[in-house]
Design an enzyme around this catalytic site. Structure first.
Site, PDB file in Angstrom:
ATOM      1  N   ASP A 191       0.775  -1.032  -0.050  1.00  0.00           N
ATOM      2  CA  ASP A 191       0.152  -0.053   0.010  1.00  0.00           C
ATOM      3  C   ASP A 191       1.078   1.384   0.056  1.00  0.00           C
ATOM      4  OD1 ASP A 191      -2.264   1.824   0.825  1.00  0.00           O
ATOM      5  OD2 ASP A 191      -3.192  -0.309   1.402  1.00  0.00           O
ATOM      6  N   HIS A 201      -3.761   5.933   2.982  1.00  0.00           N
ATOM      7  CA  HIS A 201      -4.296   4.975   2.720  1.00  0.00           C
ATOM      8  C   HIS A 201      -3.714   3.471   3.532  1.00  0.00           C
ATOM      9  CE1 HIS A 201      -6.023   1.162   0.772  1.00  0.00           C
ATOM     10  NE2 HIS A 201      -7.207   1.899   0.988  1.00  0.00           N
ATOM     11  N   SER A 207     -11.443  -1.846   1.347  1.00  0.00           N
ATOM     12  CA  SER A 207     -10.188  -1.620   2.094  1.00  0.00           C
ATOM     13  C   SER A 207     -10.247  -2.039   3.334  1.00  0.00           C
ATOM     14  CB  SER A 207      -9.520  -0.409   1.571  1.00  0.00           C
ATOM     15  OG  SER A 207      -9.038  -0.258   0.406  1.00  0.00           O
TER      16      SER A 207
END
Length: 449
Positions: free
Chosen positions: A62, A97, A262
């Site tokens: 990520d 994120h 997610s």
């Protein structure tokens, strides 16, 4: 193949509060913890008496992770940044994120007893951050920018679980990516991927056989309307109004509120870490099997033929997965054997799912469910007993009083490498929360397609 891959699974984005006049107050740390409804739903306090994920490394492919965040400090390994070539334990710019996903897995909170801030479902697990560029996909020293090299790095550096909360623009898995997935499976690493947030079919890597594909549900266990679906979907987990950590300071502090698959994927990765710590002798496939056999459906979905393309086998129940007596099953679990085979839960032609309380019930793939048949038999027996009693009472009365005029009864007779959040800027815009969800108010993320 260029890495102009949009992160399809990015779980949502920062909720910006309305600032009409002056500055809104920063949310208190205890308020942040109170807003983590999945921990209450899972009964996390009981879970942590059984397992905290200690000794397990979870790789997060990520954005780089903010290893200095108060709620994560000490739980983030250096890792590797495939963009700069350095470590991936420092976040840069507005890329939040990776930090958010890491916090849902292994944050420990802060303050006295770690009671403040965000806490992950596996607070003693370690995060191996593997940095990729979720916007342009540029990777240092990699002309073919895909997730093959990051995935192999995760396997070679001790990850037992790999969290992949992203999707790629090309839905067809490349030979390099397929080889990396096979490499991970041969090394007994569990791969968990988000299906995406566009309301369409799940894509690579979630669509690849051998990967545990995850969709999102709300606090009532109902599928989130933007959660992607498909025949390879295996499980769902909380993905609506999810509070997590962020490297970016806003009116809520270094936290964000988001929706997305997610976040659901991070919770499944955390649950897998709990199980791998508790059951070190089980294979990756057998860990997935325990999650599937203890999954649940909302009450109005009981009796659904499983796996369902939107719910999979149901939503995870980590406490049940840790404590129920579930046969280990085959080493491949719900995945096809390497080199071919069918995909489905092991050791049973029917899949076991739980009710809303996590109790096991058997859901048959075809026909009526066993509980429904038993219920119908009970109803029939009760009705027969009632009829017999009524007939006996009437006959006894008739013997005493004789038939009424006109005969019995009286006169007349019986009458469904984009972060699984959205496309650029990969952050949700403020918006109202889904009615009935808890807590209320997160923006929905842009489509992850």
């Amino acid at each position: 193949m260029s890495f102009t891959r949009t992160l399809r699974a990015v779980g949502g984005a920062v909720v910006a509060g309305a600032l009409l006049f002056g500055t809104a107050p920063v949310a208190s740390a205890d308020q942040i913890r109170n807003e983590q409804w999945p921990l209450k739903k899972f009964d996390a306090e009981s879970i942590w008496k059984v397992s905290t994920g200690k000794g397990i490394t979870v790789a997060v492919i990520d954005d780089p992770v903010d290893g200095d965040h108060a709620d994560l400090k000490g739980n983030v390994l250096p890792g590797k940044n495939f963009v700069t070539g350095g470590t991936a334990d420092q976040s840069h710019g507005d890329n939040e994120h990776g930090t958010a996903m890491a916090s849902l897995i292994a944050a420990h909170g802060h303050g006295a007893g770690g009671a403040d801030g965000v806490k992950g479902l596996a607070p003693d697990a370690k995060i191996l951050p593997i940095g990729v560029d979720l916007t342009s996909g540029a990777m240092a020293g990699s002309e073919a920018a895909d997730y093959a090299a990051p995935l192999r790095y995760a396997v070679d550096h001790g990850a037992r679980v790999v969290n992949m909360s992203f999707g790629v623009g090309n839905d067809t898995v490349t030979p390099e990516e397929q080889a990396a997935i096979d490499y991970a499976r041969k090394h007994d690493v569990l791969l968990v991927a988000a299906t995406g947030n566009s309301g369409g079919l799940a894509s690579n890597p979630a669509s690849v056989p051998g990967v545990l594909a995850v969709g999102a549900v709300d606090s009532q266990g109902h599928i989130w309307q933007k959660s992607n679906y498909g025949p390879n979907l295996k499980l769902t987990a909380p993905g609506v109004n999810i509070r997590s950590a962020s490297p970016v300071e806003d009116i809520h502090g270094k936290y964000r509120l988001a929706d997305g698959t997610s976040d659901s994927t991070a919770y499944v990765s955390a649950a897998a870490a709990l199980l791998r710590a508790k059951f070190p002798d089980l294979t990756a496939g057998q860990i997935a099997n325990r999650l599937i056999k203890t999954a649940s459906l909302p009450a109005d979905q009981q009796g659904t033929s499983l796996p369902d393309q939107h719910y999979g086998y149901g939503s995870i129940n980590p406490l049940s997965a840790l404590t129920k007596d579930v046969p280990a099953g085959s080493k491949d679990g719900p995945f096809p054997a390497l080199g071919g085979g069918s995909s489905g839960p092991s050791s049973d032609p029917s899949s076991a799912a739980g009710d809303n309380n996590g109790n096991l019930t058997i859901q048959s793939h075809k026909g009526l469910s066993a509980p429904f048949i038993i219920l119908m038999l009970v109803v029939v027996v009760v009705l027969l007993v009632i009829v017999v009693v009524v007939v006996m009472v009437v006959r006894k009365k008739n013997r005493r009083n004789g038939p009424p005029p006109g005969g019995f009864g009286g006169p007349g007779g019986p009458g469904g490498f984009m972060p699984y959040q959205q496309q650029a800027p990969y952050q949700q815009q403020p918006g109202p929360g889904a009615p009935g969800s808890y807590p209320q108010g997160p923006p929905t993320q842009p489509p992850g397609q």
